[in-house]
Design an enzyme around this catalytic site. Structure first.
Site, PDB file in Angstrom:
ATOM      1  N   ASN A  58     -14.704  92.372  10.972  1.00  0.00           N
ATOM      2  CA  ASN A  58     -13.879  91.746   9.914  1.00  0.00           C
ATOM      3  C   ASN A  58     -14.076  92.253   8.490  1.00  0.00           C
ATOM      4  O   ASN A  58     -13.354  91.828   7.583  1.00  0.00           O
ATOM      5  CB  ASN A  58     -14.046  90.223   9.911  1.00  0.00           C
ATOM      6  CG  ASN A  58     -13.663  89.606  11.238  1.00  0.00           C
ATOM      7  OD1 ASN A  58     -12.879  90.178  11.966  1.00  0.00           O
ATOM      8  ND2 ASN A  58     -14.217  88.462  11.568  1.00  0.00           N
TER       9      ASN A  58
ATOM     10  N   CYS B  92     -17.368  80.708   9.178  1.00  0.00           N
ATOM     11  CA  CYS B  92     -16.511  81.802   8.698  1.00  0.00           C
ATOM     12  C   CYS B  92     -15.282  81.172   8.030  1.00  0.00           C
ATOM     13  O   CYS B  92     -14.666  80.264   8.580  1.00  0.00           O
ATOM     14  CB  CYS B  92     -16.081  82.703   9.853  1.00  0.00           C
ATOM     15  SG  CYS B  92     -17.491  83.391  10.745  1.00  0.00           S
TER      16      CYS B  92
ATOM     17  N   CYS C 172     -18.615  75.052  15.212  1.00  0.00           N
ATOM     18  CA  CYS C 172     -19.405  76.243  14.929  1.00  0.00           C
ATOM     19  C   CYS C 172     -20.096  76.116  13.581  1.00  0.00           C
ATOM     20  O   CYS C 172     -19.464  75.808  12.568  1.00  0.00           O
ATOM     21  CB  CYS C 172     -18.556  77.500  14.963  1.00  0.00           C
ATOM     22  SG  CYS C 172     -19.559  79.000  14.846  1.00  0.00           S
TER      23      CYS C 172
ATOM     24  N   SER D  72     -17.171  90.408  16.151  1.00  0.00           N
ATOM     25  CA  SER D  72     -16.216  90.109  15.091  1.00  0.00           C
ATOM     26  C   SER D  72     -16.722  90.748  13.812  1.00  0.00           C
ATOM     27  O   SER D  72     -17.625  90.235  13.168  1.00  0.00           O
ATOM     28  CB  SER D  72     -16.094  88.588  14.910  1.00  0.00           C
ATOM     29  OG  SER D  72     -15.680  88.022  16.121  1.00  0.00           O
TER      30      SER D  72
ATOM     31  N   GLU E 133     -11.145  73.131  23.817  1.00  0.00           N
ATOM     32  CA  GLU E 133      -9.958  73.788  24.334  1.00  0.00           C
ATOM     33  C   GLU E 133     -10.315  75.110  24.995  1.00  0.00           C
ATOM     34  O   GLU E 133     -11.229  75.809  24.567  1.00  0.00           O
ATOM     35  CB  GLU E 133      -8.958  74.011  23.196  1.00  0.00           C
ATOM     36  CG  GLU E 133      -8.394  72.671  22.744  1.00  0.00           C
ATOM     37  CD  GLU E 133      -7.383  72.781  21.625  1.00  0.00           C
ATOM     38  OE1 GLU E 133      -6.519  71.911  21.558  1.00  0.00           O
ATOM     39  OE2 GLU E 133      -7.460  73.725  20.833  1.00  0.00           O
TER      40      GLU E 133
ATOM     41  N   CYS F  55     -11.680  80.874   9.750  1.00  0.00           N
ATOM     42  CA  CYS F  55     -11.642  80.329  11.113  1.00  0.00           C
ATOM     43  C   CYS F  55     -11.638  78.807  11.072  1.00  0.00           C
ATOM     44  O   CYS F  55     -12.441  78.200  10.361  1.00  0.00           O
ATOM     45  CB  CYS F  55     -12.853  80.843  11.889  1.00  0.00           C
ATOM     46  SG  CYS F  55     -13.110  80.035  13.468  1.00  0.00           S
TER      47      CYS F  55
ATOM     48  N   CYS G   4     -10.053  82.185  28.165  1.00  0.00           N
ATOM     49  CA  CYS G   4     -10.887  82.176  26.963  1.00  0.00           C
ATOM     50  C   CYS G   4     -11.678  80.866  26.948  1.00  0.00           C
ATOM     51  O   CYS G   4     -11.107  79.785  26.843  1.00  0.00           O
ATOM     52  CB  CYS G   4      -9.979  82.301  25.740  1.00  0.00           C
ATOM     53  SG  CYS G   4     -10.874  82.275  24.200  1.00  0.00           S
TER      54      CYS G   4
ATOM     55  N   CYS H  19      -5.846  82.897  18.159  1.00  0.00           N
ATOM     56  CA  CYS H  19      -7.159  83.026  17.535  1.00  0.00           C
ATOM     57  C   CYS H  19      -7.247  82.146  16.298  1.00  0.00           C
ATOM     58  O   CYS H  19      -6.391  82.212  15.425  1.00  0.00           O
ATOM     59  CB  CYS H  19      -7.395  84.457  17.077  1.00  0.00           C
ATOM     60  SG  CYS H  19      -7.656  85.594  18.398  1.00  0.00           S
TER      61      CYS H  19
END
Ligand code: SAH
Ligand code: SF4
Length: 360
Positions: free
Chosen positions: A226, A123, A119, A224, A96, A126, A112, A343
């Site tokens: 966090n 994380c 991934c 990132s 996407e 996510c 984006c 996000c």
């Protein structure tokens, strides 16, 4: 057959030479592929017929399949794209990309881009991370996302994609070589033509990649972050065990910035995990001496996640502490949440609950 849009300028020079054509044909071919966005060799009308035939015998040009466009009430558009290896059958990978109108009257259109189909960094907040690793995207698959986005906004009152962020699914610095080729084509005035200042790469903190990127490509960097302690960051982002905060912050201090340049720090605020005033104060200390702006992103929940978004009051309080310490800290209201384009809400592969890293 290899897609011609997987070749950099230098690699095309090799193709042109091998086919016995004059060197000036390289610039023509490259211009057709990337500046003019040609979708077939036959479009390249100023190349000799024989050369075009030779190219067609050996290579193809394939666009990504535009499977679905969803438009949010806030104008955010999510593109669901089928990858080259999915052609002709079910089960192919999907990615996407998200188009986000920003600024006054949506004058800025930010695309984006995804860099991997999943991934491996895992994380916990996510969706991409929880769905697991995928494969690296190729140059043509990243260029294809820009072309797909351009194709759906062209004709819409002269608008164009003004900014590109590598902040979608995947960790760009773990697909370094292909991402660097993409950044090369993206920022080449004779390629896709975006100035490096309009391009931002977001990383979870792959330190060797940050060090390398600094020397290779003058694009903007987003990190990132966090969390402000290794204990919390280890828990949220397993990559922190490999590259703890001390190493990460040292790499950021060394990152070459142009005059008045800055690094963007992304901080996903998760209720009861990293959103206390003490976290904000530690963040101020941690960032000391690094020219940066801070994007606060209240956690976007997704099915199966155990975390919660903080209430507006604690977000404001967190932001206030940063602002009083003279940082620019912006709360990124989630765009496109109603179409799951925000996000951490991007969907992954066909048939899976899926995941997605990015968003704005
Ligand atoms: N892998 C890269 C780029 C993609 S992730 C990186 O981690 O930077 C893009 C951004 O989405 C990151 O800043 C990440 O912290 C944020 N994000 C991921 N899941 C989220 C969620 N559920 N809610 C809000 N932001 C999220
Ligand atoms: Fe990967 Fe970024 Fe999601 Fe972490 S936040 S799992 S690095 S996409």
């Amino acid at each position: 057959m290899k897609n011609l849009k997987n070749f950099t300028h230098d690699e095309l020079a090799g193709v042109v030479k091998a086919l016995g054509e004059k060197p000036y044909r390289v610039a023509q071919l490259y211009g057709w592929l990337f500046a003019k966005g040609a979708q077939s060799v036959d479009d390249m009308t100023d190349l000799p017929g024989e050369f075009r035939e030779a190219l067609k015998e050996r290579f193809c040009i394939r666009a990504l399949e535009l499977i679905e466009i969803r438009t949010s009430s806030d104008g955010t558009m999510k593109l669901l794209l089928g990858l080259e290896d999915g052609e002709g059958g079910e089960g192919g990978e999907r990615i996407e990309s998200v188009i986000i109108p920003e600024g006054e009257e949506g004058r800025r259109l930010t695309l984006c881009v995804s860099t991997q189909t999943g991934c491996a960094l895992g994380c916990v907040f996510c969706m991409t991370g929880t769905a697991g690793p995928g494969r690296d995207l190729t140059l043509s698959e990243m260029v294809g996302q820009v072309e797909a986005a351009r194709s759906i906004i062209v004709g819409d009152g002269g608008e164009r994609i003004t900014n590109v962020v590598l902040m979608g699914m995947g960790e760009p610095l773990l697909n370094y070589d292909e991402v660097l080729k993409f950044l090369g084509v993206l920022t080449d005035p004779k390629g896709l033509g975006y100035s490096p200042g309009k391009v931002t790469l977001s990383t979870a903190g792959v330190v060797p990649g940050i060090e390398k990127l600094g020397g290779d490509m003058p694009v903007n960097l987003a990190v990132s972050l966090n969390a402000t302690t290794d204990e919390v960051r280890d828990r949220l982002m397993p990559i922190n065990k490999k590259y703890p905060l001390k190493l990460l912050m040292a790499a950021l201090r060394e990152y070459p910035l142009k005059r008045r340049g800055h690094i963007t720090m992304e901080y996903v605020l998760i209720k009861g995990v990293n959103d206390a005033p003490a976290d904000a104060r530690r963040l101020v200390n941690l960032l000391h001496g690094i020219p940066c702006k801070i994007n606060l992103i209240p956690f976007n929940p997704f099915p199966g996640s155990e975390y919660e978004r903080p209430d507006d009051k604690s977000v404001k309080e967190f932001q206030g502490i940063l602002v009083r310490a003279r940082y620019t800290a912006v709360v990124r209201t989630s765009r496109g949440a109603d179409i799951e384009a925000a996000c951490g809400q991007l969907r992954g592969r066909r048939g899976e609950r899926g995941g997605g890293g990015g968003g704005n």
